[in-house]
Write an enzyme that holds these catalytic residues in place. Structure first.
Site, short mmCIF file in Angstrom:
data_model
loop_
_atom_site.label_atom_id
_atom_site.label_comp_id
_atom_site.label_asym_id
_atom_site.label_seq_id
_atom_site.Cartn_x
_atom_site.Cartn_y
_atom_site.Cartn_z
N TYR A 60 1.02 -1.37 0.08
CA TYR A 60 -0.13 0.01 -0.13
C TYR A 60 0.93 1.23 0.08
O TYR A 60 1.68 1.52 0.82
CB TYR A 60 -0.90 0.03 1.20
CG TYR A 60 -1.90 1.39 1.33
CD1 TYR A 60 -2.67 1.33 0.31
CD2 TYR A 60 -1.37 2.20 2.33
CE1 TYR A 60 -3.38 2.87 0.39
CE2 TYR A 60 -2.04 3.59 2.41
CZ TYR A 60 -3.08 3.86 1.36
OH TYR A 60 -3.79 4.82 1.58
N GLY A 67 -6.46 5.46 -0.53
CA GLY A 67 -7.74 5.45 0.14
C GLY A 67 -8.59 4.34 -0.36
O GLY A 67 -8.27 3.11 -0.48
#
Length: 523
Positions: A60, A67
């Site tokens: 990530y 998001g």
């Protein structure tokens, strides 16, 4: 609130920074220096991020979207564009530009976290941010855009955009000019963001924390000044100093702030002929609450500021990013960017600021009312009826207090979900900070009006008694400083400049310093 002074260099290393460091950079243009140890640590962590970036396993913020778009794996050839897109899209603030000191605090605190070795950026990123700070280049950050969760996203993005050579910024002279021109003049090369660096630049509570630290510094000065102006009001209203003696405070009700404020007031009133004049034969049993309970209110405010400082100090020790690089090399998602701890105390301080202003206004009103002022002329006018004296100054004070009461409504109880319900609970800490700044300004002005009123009342007592009723040494020292630029009693005149000058003296610390010439250092 204080004048610009020369400050020593602030060194960013692994040991963190102090509240005083933040104030020095934000308000006094202190130069920031990155320690070799910090740069070496940043470099080591970046090497680990580079390995993850070239791995086939998605990570990530390194090889994915952000998001609600975190499930998309981004090919290596598109990741530079990913970082640029993140910063450009998040630079979506609107409204008036926030103050220069706020932006400088925000950038310095973000640089502190980047230098911690927990964010995974390259050394050039943190060095460029420090170079922009030292060059006096200030990104234009807009009032609206942060929800105080996932960091102060829009404000930090506006700053990151300038590091890329884009966006809006002003130079050391305060003039907005093209960013490439400002960077070139300072010898700064815009950066090309690599994996993870966009997120690292925007995921922090830096804006709200910077404003909290500056508000704490301002309130510490103003609460001491509030003790001084309250004591002067006691003299102006022929009040007693006996409710401030130490045996009534720490021994009976052990709140340290209350004891400190009571001691301050007692020291300001020490050796006051006005106070001594009515110790015998005065038919009054008690003073009004706004006089008698001044230490209880200002003291509770002091204790709340101390709590806020504890929270701020903890936040200063934090390294906030998402994902964050742990010492064992793991890159872990987390929720540390949530601004709740900071937002709560920002709201607490807005309540404090409003209430201290409220009790000061009540003392002012009492001095202007002949039914309650014990012999003073109506509105402290030179010729009541012909002159209005300080009547409308109290209107101004009442308007400021009313505004502060509205600003005391907490922002942190509100939450508007964002990012397609991924960010479904936010802190609104940025807005808590913005309204606190205005409330602190209101308090400073309210105290300036109480100062003008109390000193005029004291001057009138002296005049009406043929010079017998004079203030104590501390009150006399304050009067001497104030009367250099603010006139005393007399016919009506253009009052606004005098109130503004009193406001300047309060904000600069000159009133506190004057009192301390007689009392020694106050709490």
């Amino acid at each position: 609130m204080t004048a610009t002074v020369l400050s020593p260099d602030i060194v960013l290393s692994h040991s963190g920074v102090t509240p005083e460091d933040v104030i020095a950079v934000a308000r006094h243009n202190a130069k920031v220096v990155l320690s070799p140890e910090a740069l070496a640590g940043v470099e080591r962590v970046r090497e680990h991020i580079e390995k993850l970036a070239h791995s086939d396993t998605p990570a990530y913020g390194i090889s994915t979207g952000f998001g609600a778009l975190a499930n998309r794996h981004i090919p290596a050839e598109m990741r530079t564009q990913l970082q640029k897109s993140l910063i450009r899209s998040h630079s979506a603030g609107m409204g008036p530009a926030v103050e220069r000191e706020v932006v400088r605090a925000l950038m310095f605190l973000r640089a502190k976290t980047l230098a911690s070795g927990r964010t995974g950026v390259r050394p050039v990123v943190v060095q460029t941010m420090v170079d922009v700070l030292n060059a006096g280049i200030t990104p234009v950050v807009r009032e609206f855009g942060s929800l105080g969760c996932s960091g102060d996203l829009a404000p930090l993005s506006h700053c990151a955009l300038v590091l890329m050579g884009e966006g809006e910024a002003e130079g050391p002279d305060g003039v907005i000019r093209p960013v490439p021109e400002l960077l070139a003049a300072a010898g700064i090369t815009p950066i090309e963001l690599a994996e993870k660096e966009g997120l690292a630049l925007v995921n922090g509570t830096d804006g709200m924390l910077g404003m909290l630290l500056m508000a704490i510094a301002d309130l510490r000065l103003l609460l001491t000044t509030a003790d001084i102006t309250a004591a002067l009001s006691v003299e102006g209203l022929l009040g007693t100093d006996q409710v401030f003696v130490p045996e009534l405070h720490m021994d009976l009700r052990p709140h340290p702030g209350q004891a400190a404020s009571a001691e301050n007031m007692l020291r300001v009133l020490a050796n006051s002929p006005i106070v001594a004049s009515h110790r015998v034969g005065d038919s009054r049993v008690q003073d009004a609450y706004s006089l008698r309970c001044a230490p209880q209110v200002a003291g509770a405010a002091r204790d709340t500021v101390d709590h806020a400082l504890m929270v701020a100090t903890r936040e200063l020790a934090a390294s906030i990013d998402n994902p964050v690089v742990l010492p064992d090399g793991r890159v872990s998602s987390n929720g540390n960017f949530h601004g709740a701890p900071v937002a709560y105390v920002l709201d607490f301080l807005a309540i404090v600021s409003a209430d201290v202003a409220s009790i000061a206004e009540r003392r002012t009103d009492r001095m202007l009312d002949p039914a309650r002022s014990h012999g003073l002329p109506a509105f402290l006018a030179g010729d009541p009826g012909v002159d209005s004296g300080l009547m409308i100054a109290q209107y101004t004070q009442a308007g400021l207090v009313s505004d502060s009461k509205r600003l005391a409504v907490p922002a942190s109880v509100d939450s508007i979900p964002s990012s397609a319900m991924q960010e479904d609970h936010v802190s609104m800490g940025w807005h808590a900070a913005r309204k606190l700044r205005r409330s602190v300004e209101n308090l400073r002005r309210v105290l300036a009006i109480e100062l003008v009123t109390a000193t005029r009342a004291i001057d009138m007592r002296t005049s009406m008694s043929d010079g017998e009723l004079v203030p104590g040494p501390a009150g006399a020292a304050v009067l001497e400083v104030l009367r250099k630029t603010v006139q005393g009693p007399g016919s009506d005149r253009f009052l606004s400049p005098e109130l503004e000058e009193a406001d300047r003296l309060v904000g600069s610390g000159a009133i506190r310093a004057a009192a301390e010439e007689a009392t020694g250092p106050l709490h």
